[in-house]
Design a protein around this motif. Structure first.
Motif, PDB file in Angstrom:
ATOM      1  N   MET A  27      17.947  19.154   6.582  1.00  8.67           N
ATOM      2  CA  MET A  27      17.615  20.434   7.201  1.00  8.67           C
ATOM      3  C   MET A  27      18.612  21.513   6.805  1.00  8.67           C
ATOM      4  SD  MET A  27      16.367  19.297  11.028  1.00  8.67           S
ATOM      5  CE  MET A  27      15.602  20.870  11.393  1.00  8.67           C
ATOM      6  N   VAL A  28      19.885  21.171   6.773  1.00 13.29           N
ATOM      7  CA  VAL A  28      20.912  22.139   6.377  1.00 13.29           C
ATOM      8  C   VAL A  28      20.724  22.542   4.923  1.00 13.29           C
ATOM      9  CG1 VAL A  28      23.391  22.443   6.002  1.00 13.29           C
ATOM     10  CG2 VAL A  28      22.579  21.370   8.104  1.00 13.29           C
ATOM     11  N   LEU A  29      20.396  21.584   4.070  1.00 13.48           N
ATOM     12  CA  LEU A  29      20.167  21.873   2.656  1.00 13.48           C
ATOM     13  C   LEU A  29      19.039  22.886   2.483  1.00 13.48           C
ATOM     14  CD1 LEU A  29      20.298  21.337  -0.424  1.00 13.48           C
ATOM     15  CD2 LEU A  29      18.782  19.399  -0.026  1.00 13.48           C
ATOM     16  N   PRO A  40       9.034  19.921  10.072  1.00 12.98           N
ATOM     17  CA  PRO A  40       8.292  18.684   9.776  1.00 12.98           C
ATOM     18  C   PRO A  40       9.074  17.645   8.982  1.00 12.98           C
ATOM     19  CG  PRO A  40       7.544  20.434   8.316  1.00 12.98           C
ATOM     20  CD  PRO A  40       8.514  21.066   9.290  1.00 12.98           C
ATOM     21  N   ILE A  41      10.400  17.722   8.954  1.00 19.67           N
ATOM     22  CA  ILE A  41      11.186  16.742   8.216  1.00 19.67           C
ATOM     23  C   ILE A  41      10.978  15.332   8.758  1.00 19.67           C
ATOM     24  CG2 ILE A  41      13.213  17.108   9.681  1.00 19.67           C
ATOM     25  CD1 ILE A  41      13.276  16.326   5.927  1.00 19.67           C
ATOM     26  N   ALA A 233      12.667  19.384  -2.924  1.00 20.12           N
ATOM     27  CA  ALA A 233      12.605  18.089  -3.599  1.00 20.12           C
ATOM     28  C   ALA A 233      13.755  17.184  -3.149  1.00 20.12           C
ATOM     29  CB  ALA A 233      12.643  18.288  -5.113  1.00 20.12           C
ATOM     30  N   ILE A 234      14.965  17.739  -3.073  1.00 18.68           N
ATOM     31  CA  ILE A 234      16.112  16.938  -2.628  1.00 18.68           C
ATOM     32  C   ILE A 234      15.933  16.522  -1.172  1.00 18.68           C
ATOM     33  CG2 ILE A 234      18.602  16.959  -2.229  1.00 18.68           C
ATOM     34  CD1 ILE A 234      18.869  18.892  -4.560  1.00 18.68           C
ATOM     35  N   ALA A 235      15.464  17.448  -0.327  1.00 19.85           N
ATOM     36  CA  ALA A 235      15.236  17.119   1.083  1.00 19.85           C
ATOM     37  C   ALA A 235      14.162  16.045   1.219  1.00 19.85           C
ATOM     38  CB  ALA A 235      14.833  18.372   1.849  1.00 19.85           C
ATOM     39  N   GLY A 236      13.083  16.147   0.427  1.00 17.26           N
ATOM     40  CA  GLY A 236      12.052  15.119   0.461  1.00 17.26           C
ATOM     41  C   GLY A 236      12.574  13.767   0.014  1.00 17.26           C
ATOM     42  N   GLY A 261      13.506  14.274  14.326  1.00 16.41           N
ATOM     43  CA  GLY A 261      13.746  15.587  13.740  1.00 16.41           C
ATOM     44  C   GLY A 261      14.331  16.569  14.719  1.00 16.41           C
ATOM     45  N   LEU A 262      13.898  16.476  15.990  1.00 18.57           N
ATOM     46  CA  LEU A 262      14.397  17.398  17.002  1.00 18.57           C
ATOM     47  C   LEU A 262      15.885  17.163  17.273  1.00 18.57           C
ATOM     48  CD1 LEU A 262      13.005  19.652  18.546  1.00 18.57           C
ATOM     49  CD2 LEU A 262      12.646  18.074  20.448  1.00 18.57           C
TER      50      LEU A 262
END
Length: 325
Positions: A27-29, A40-41, A233-236, A261-262
């Motif tokens: 999320m930070v990235l 939606p992570i 892409a990195i987060a995924g 995620g929350l």
């Protein structure tokens, strides 16, 4: 409370904190590069192990068709030669899924690449057209995607929970498995790698430049749109790896990503949505706080965890006020 209970609570808190930390880093990235709070992570994280389980059973998951549909929309939004990349990627993903049915090694790779492709397509279709929007507008879109992806997860996989086999069998001590050690090692390596990527590498600095000043980045030859795709892409990739590693410990279901995620968002807020080490430490704090509050006040543990947002937001408000003055 004796020493045994204290040790178990500490161990449980660290394990939970590592889970939140992995998502908080992603999320930070994304926020650092695109100013998108990736709500939606958690759903992306669950899509990986659920798709993996489906492939092991010899079935094609619905997430594949979702990714291909977004890939077609991505291609329609592109111009000229750019249209070939999403279509080629989608065809390669479909071929990999057809080959991966019943093969654990290929199924891992297919589930991993599926979430990466889905993350990039999500950014290109939904967020890139809103690149000049406010953070609030981007947040509203992110919340809408969370609701949509969670509903689609129920349609694709049903309400059941699934637990794939761990990569590493056995326990180190009571309450800590080798799979948990693997997750912890992956989390620490991810935090260190992201920190070094943005602080030491030229490409990481280019991503930060695109986030800080889009016009200045363009003048230096950096395309903010491509930076956003790389960030998603990195987060995924992180979300998919986290889901595949964590599913043998916590199960996987369509609804489990939301709460994870929350709480990762709480950890990211503690880090100011800018610092990877602080966000990771904040996640461990959230995990420990949740563990001890569940022992002393289990009925209120969720409310007490989210109460951590109040001092964090108050501090950020004072910090922003001090910068303005």
């Amino acid at each position: 409370m004796d020493a045994t209970i204290l040790g178990l609570l500490l161990l449980d808190g660290v394990q939970n904190g590592v889970i939140y930390g992995l998502l908080a880093l992603a999320m930070v990235l994304v926020f650092a590069v695109t100013r998108v709070i990736l709500v939606p992570i958690g759903e992306l994280m669950m899509f990986a192990p659920l798709s993996f389980v489906w492939l092991q059973e010899g079935k094609l998951p619905g997430t594949l068709w979702l990714a291909l549909a977004l890939g077609v929309l991505w291609a329609l939004l592109e111009r000229g030669r750019g249209r070939g990349l999403p279509l080629l990627g989608g065809m390669g993903l479909l071929l990999l899924f057809l080959l991966a049915q019943g093969s654990p090694a290929l199924a891992y790779l297919a589930a991993l690449l599926l979430v990466v492709y889905l993350g990039v397509a999500t950014y290109r279709v939904f967020f890139q057209p809103m690149r000049e929007a406010t953070v609030l507008a981007l947040l509203i879109m992110a919340v809408g995607l969370h609701v949509a992806y969670q509903g689609l997860g129920l349609v694709f996989f049903g309400p059941e929970q699934f637990r794939p086999d761990p990569l590493l069998q056995g326990e180190v001590v009571v309450g800590l498995t080798w799979q948990g050690v693997l997750v912890l090692a992956f989390a620490l390596l991810s935090a260190a790698a992201l920190y070094l990527f943005f602080r030491r590498s030229l490409f990481g600095k280019a991503l930060l430049a695109a986030a800080e000043n889009r016009l200045g980045a363009r003048l230096c030859g950096i395309r903010p749109e491509e930076a956003g795709m790389v960030a998603f892409a990195i987060a995924g990739l992180m979300a998919a790896l986290s889901g595949l590693l964590l599913a043998p410990l916590i199960n996987a279901a369509y609804f489990m990503g939301f709460m994870l995620g929350l709480k990762a968002f709480v950890a990211a807020i503690l880090g100011g949505l800018v610092s990877y080490p602080v966000a990771f430490l904040g996640a461990v704090l959230v995990g420990l706080f949740e563990s001890f509050t569940s022992f002393y006040a289990s009925a209120y543990k969720e409310a007490l965890v989210f109460l951590l947002l109040v001092p964090a937001l108050f501090y950020q408000s004072l910090r922003a006020k001090g910068v303005e003055e």
